[in-house]
Write a protein that holds these residues in place. Structure first.
Motif, short mmCIF file in Angstrom:
data_model
loop_
_atom_site.label_atom_id
_atom_site.label_comp_id
_atom_site.label_asym_id
_atom_site.label_seq_id
_atom_site.Cartn_x
_atom_site.Cartn_y
_atom_site.Cartn_z
N VAL A 192 0.86 -1.19 0.00
CA VAL A 192 0.00 0.00 0.00
C VAL A 192 0.90 1.24 0.00
CG1 VAL A 192 -1.95 -1.15 1.14
CG2 VAL A 192 -0.18 -0.07 2.54
N HIS A 193 0.26 2.41 0.05
CA HIS A 193 0.99 3.68 0.07
C HIS A 193 1.72 3.92 -1.25
CE1 HIS A 193 3.55 6.89 1.95
NE2 HIS A 193 2.48 7.02 2.73
N TRP A 194 1.03 3.64 -2.35
CA TRP A 194 1.58 3.90 -3.68
C TRP A 194 0.39 4.04 -4.64
CZ3 TRP A 194 1.43 0.88 -8.28
CH2 TRP A 194 0.75 -0.34 -8.16
N GLY A 195 0.66 4.51 -5.86
CA GLY A 195 -0.33 4.51 -6.91
C GLY A 195 -1.41 5.57 -6.82
N THR A 196 -1.22 6.61 -5.98
CA THR A 196 -2.27 7.62 -5.83
C THR A 196 -1.70 9.03 -5.76
OG1 THR A 196 -3.60 6.00 -4.61
CG2 THR A 196 -4.26 8.32 -4.44
N PHE A 197 -0.68 9.25 -4.95
CA PHE A 197 -0.05 10.56 -4.78
C PHE A 197 1.45 10.44 -5.06
CE2 PHE A 197 -3.57 10.59 -1.65
CZ PHE A 197 -4.27 11.71 -2.07
N ALA A 198 2.03 11.51 -5.60
CA ALA A 198 3.49 11.58 -5.76
C ALA A 198 4.06 12.25 -4.51
CB ALA A 198 3.85 12.37 -7.01
N LEU A 199 4.58 11.44 -3.59
CA LEU A 199 5.03 11.94 -2.29
C LEU A 199 6.54 11.91 -2.12
CD1 LEU A 199 2.31 10.27 -0.05
CD2 LEU A 199 2.40 12.64 -0.80
N SER A 200 7.25 11.46 -3.14
CA SER A 200 8.70 11.50 -3.12
C SER A 200 9.18 11.80 -4.54
CB SER A 200 9.28 10.18 -2.60
OG SER A 200 10.68 10.29 -2.43
N THR A 201 10.48 11.66 -4.77
CA THR A 201 11.04 12.03 -6.07
C THR A 201 11.25 10.85 -7.00
OG1 THR A 201 13.24 11.94 -5.07
CG2 THR A 201 12.17 14.08 -5.15
N HIS A 202 10.92 9.64 -6.55
CA HIS A 202 11.11 8.48 -7.41
C HIS A 202 9.95 8.34 -8.40
CE1 HIS A 202 8.07 6.47 -4.99
NE2 HIS A 202 8.79 6.67 -3.90
N ALA A 203 10.13 7.50 -9.41
CA ALA A 203 9.06 7.23 -10.38
C ALA A 203 7.85 6.64 -9.66
CB ALA A 203 9.56 6.27 -11.45
N TRP A 204 6.67 6.95 -10.16
CA TRP A 204 5.44 6.55 -9.47
C TRP A 204 5.33 5.03 -9.31
CZ3 TRP A 204 1.63 3.35 -11.35
CH2 TRP A 204 1.70 3.03 -12.72
N ASP A 205 5.87 4.26 -10.27
CA ASP A 205 5.74 2.81 -10.22
C ASP A 205 7.00 2.11 -9.73
OD1 ASP A 205 7.23 3.49 -12.40
OD2 ASP A 205 6.19 2.20 -13.83
N GLU A 206 8.02 2.87 -9.35
CA GLU A 206 9.26 2.24 -8.88
C GLU A 206 9.03 1.35 -7.66
OE1 GLU A 206 13.72 3.44 -7.27
OE2 GLU A 206 12.56 4.91 -8.40
N PRO A 207 8.21 1.77 -6.68
CA PRO A 207 8.03 0.90 -5.51
C PRO A 207 7.52 -0.49 -5.86
CG PRO A 207 7.17 3.09 -5.06
CD PRO A 207 7.49 3.05 -6.52
N VAL A 208 6.48 -0.56 -6.68
CA VAL A 208 5.90 -1.86 -6.98
C VAL A 208 6.75 -2.65 -7.98
CG1 VAL A 208 4.37 -1.06 -8.84
CG2 VAL A 208 3.69 -3.01 -7.41
N GLU A 209 7.43 -1.96 -8.90
CA GLU A 209 8.32 -2.66 -9.82
C GLU A 209 9.48 -3.30 -9.05
OE1 GLU A 209 8.22 -3.38 -12.94
OE2 GLU A 209 6.64 -2.11 -13.78
N THR A 210 10.05 -2.56 -8.10
CA THR A 210 11.14 -3.11 -7.29
C THR A 210 10.66 -4.28 -6.45
OG1 THR A 210 12.22 -0.94 -7.21
CG2 THR A 210 12.89 -2.56 -5.56
N LEU A 211 9.50 -4.12 -5.86
CA LEU A 211 8.93 -5.19 -5.04
C LEU A 211 8.73 -6.45 -5.87
CD1 LEU A 211 7.80 -5.51 -2.08
CD2 LEU A 211 5.55 -5.21 -3.10
N LEU A 212 8.18 -6.30 -7.07
CA LEU A 212 7.91 -7.44 -7.92
C LEU A 212 9.19 -8.15 -8.34
CD1 LEU A 212 5.68 -9.02 -9.42
CD2 LEU A 212 5.98 -7.45 -11.34
#
Length: 379
Positions: free
Chosen positions: A293-313
């Motif tokens: 969670v905590h992704w896919g809705t707001f840009a709250l940092s400077t990384h790409a919007w999908d970087e969190p879930v791409e890295t996780l996957l």
């Protein structure tokens, strides 16, 4: 400026002063920061960085989303179902009871109408179209977790709120009756009246505050929701901490673990997980089904919007962490163990990106005016 909320007073303030985290002026994280979490040499991003950041911070178009209302009419076969509604807002159905986590339907994660992180993804269902909710849980008082317009709308219902100590002052200021509010300190458990649902506040490594003068004046927590047969862990916002092992031992095992993966940055690695540390936290919690969670809705940092879930996957080992990656609005049962698919990818959007939400001239002007006067990060 009612969205700033109200400070704790009276008995509520006395309870805060009695916490081990209280240092005489404010609350603080007392668990030692694990080595390597925070890069002290990394400069913190500024408001200008957020307004004029790279084009890959938002998707080129709205993400796919499902309408869950028909599914909600049927009970989950397994007894546990989760519907991700964006960011940290999840509708949980646990053994016949419904819990809504950190509900945010507002357009900005900010106290300002013209400045601050703007929603790039709409909520897949209107707030008024939710089914009956038995409890709302709120982890802490940051704008992307405690949303003024959403709370004002929920004030018209009778739903009870369970939250971290001190946050109730904001809720009361926005129209929630005191009898509907239960404030917990870490390891306290509350049985929601008329249900078989227990909600426990547990440690997290974060901070709180909605303005310039109320930093760390309310508690932040992770939350565990337990029905008769199922248990769910919700991180709220947190950095990596060994306290997860204590949570596992005292409150586990968990049928679903919901951990924040977005809004990470080297300069605040001690207060947000990011995907790599989310996997470490998940292991400490005992493994099992992991829903980010905590992704896919707001840009709250400077990384790409999908970087969190791409890295996780890319980094999750399916032997230890089964990823649950539902579409927005897709009601899913963790017991089904559906394969994780990158549904958020769209054609060649990772090659050539553009802003889904462009800053307008007024927003640009406000960013210049307020730069340096507003603490960051806000969440």
């Amino acid at each position: 400026m009612r969205s700033f909320g109200k400070p704790a007073q009276g008995e509520r303030l006395e309870r805060l002063h009695d916490l081990p985290l209280w240092d005489g002026e404010r609350l603080r994280n007392i668990h030692p920061v694990l080595p390597g979490l925070r890069d002290a040499s990394a400069p913190r991003p500024t408001i200008r960085d957020f307004v004029f950041g790279g084009a890959d911070r938002t998707p080129p178009a709205p993400l796919p989303a499902d309408d869950p209302r028909a599914t909600w009419l049927k009970r989950p076969t397994s007894g546990l179902r989760a519907t991700w509604l964006g960011h940290s807002t999840v509708l949980l159905e646990i053994d016949g009871w419904r819990v809504l986590t950190d509900p945010v339907w507002g357009q900005r994660a900010s106290p300002f109408t013209l400045l601050g992180p703007k929603r790039f993804q709409p909520v897949p269902v209107n707030l008024r179209d939710l089914p009956h909710i038995d409890a709302v849980v709120i982890s802490h008082d940051h704008y992307d977790h405690l949303d003024y317009p959403t709370i004002r709308a929920l004030a018209k219902s009778e739903v009870p709120f369970i939250t971290s100590l001190g946050v109730g002052a904001h809720l009361e200021a926005w129209g929630i009756a005191p009898t509907r509010i239960t404030e917990l300190t870490w390891w306290q458990t509350h049985r929601v009246p008329g249900t078989g649902l227990d909600i426990t506040a547990a440690p997290s490594q974060h901070f709180s505050g909605r303005g310039l003068k109320d930093r760390n004046q309310t508690l932040w927590s992770s939350l565990v929701m337990q029905g008769e047969r199922h248990s769910v862990f919700f991180s709220g916002d947190t950095g990596l901490t060994n306290e997860y092992e204590a949570i596992r031992d005292r409150l586990g095992p968990f049928d679903l673990v919901m951990l924040e993966v977005g809004a990470f940055h080297p300069s605040w690695g001690d207060i947000h997980l990011g995907p790599e540390n989310a996997l470490k936290a998940h292991a400490m919690l005992g493994g099992g089904v992991l829903m980010p969670v905590h992704w896919g809705t707001f840009a709250l940092s400077t990384h790409a919007w999908d970087e969190p879930v791409e890295t996780l996957l890319s980094q999750a080992d399916p032997r230890y962490a089964h990823l649950l990656l539902p579409h927005l609005g897709q009601a899913v049962e963790p017991a089904e163990r559906r394969p994780a698919t990158p549904w958020w990818r769209s054609g060649d959007d990772r090659i050539e990106r553009k802003h889904a939400v462009e800053p307008d001239p007024v927003e640009t002007s406000e960013a210049e005016r307020l730069a340096g006067s507003v603490p960051w990060p806000l969440d």
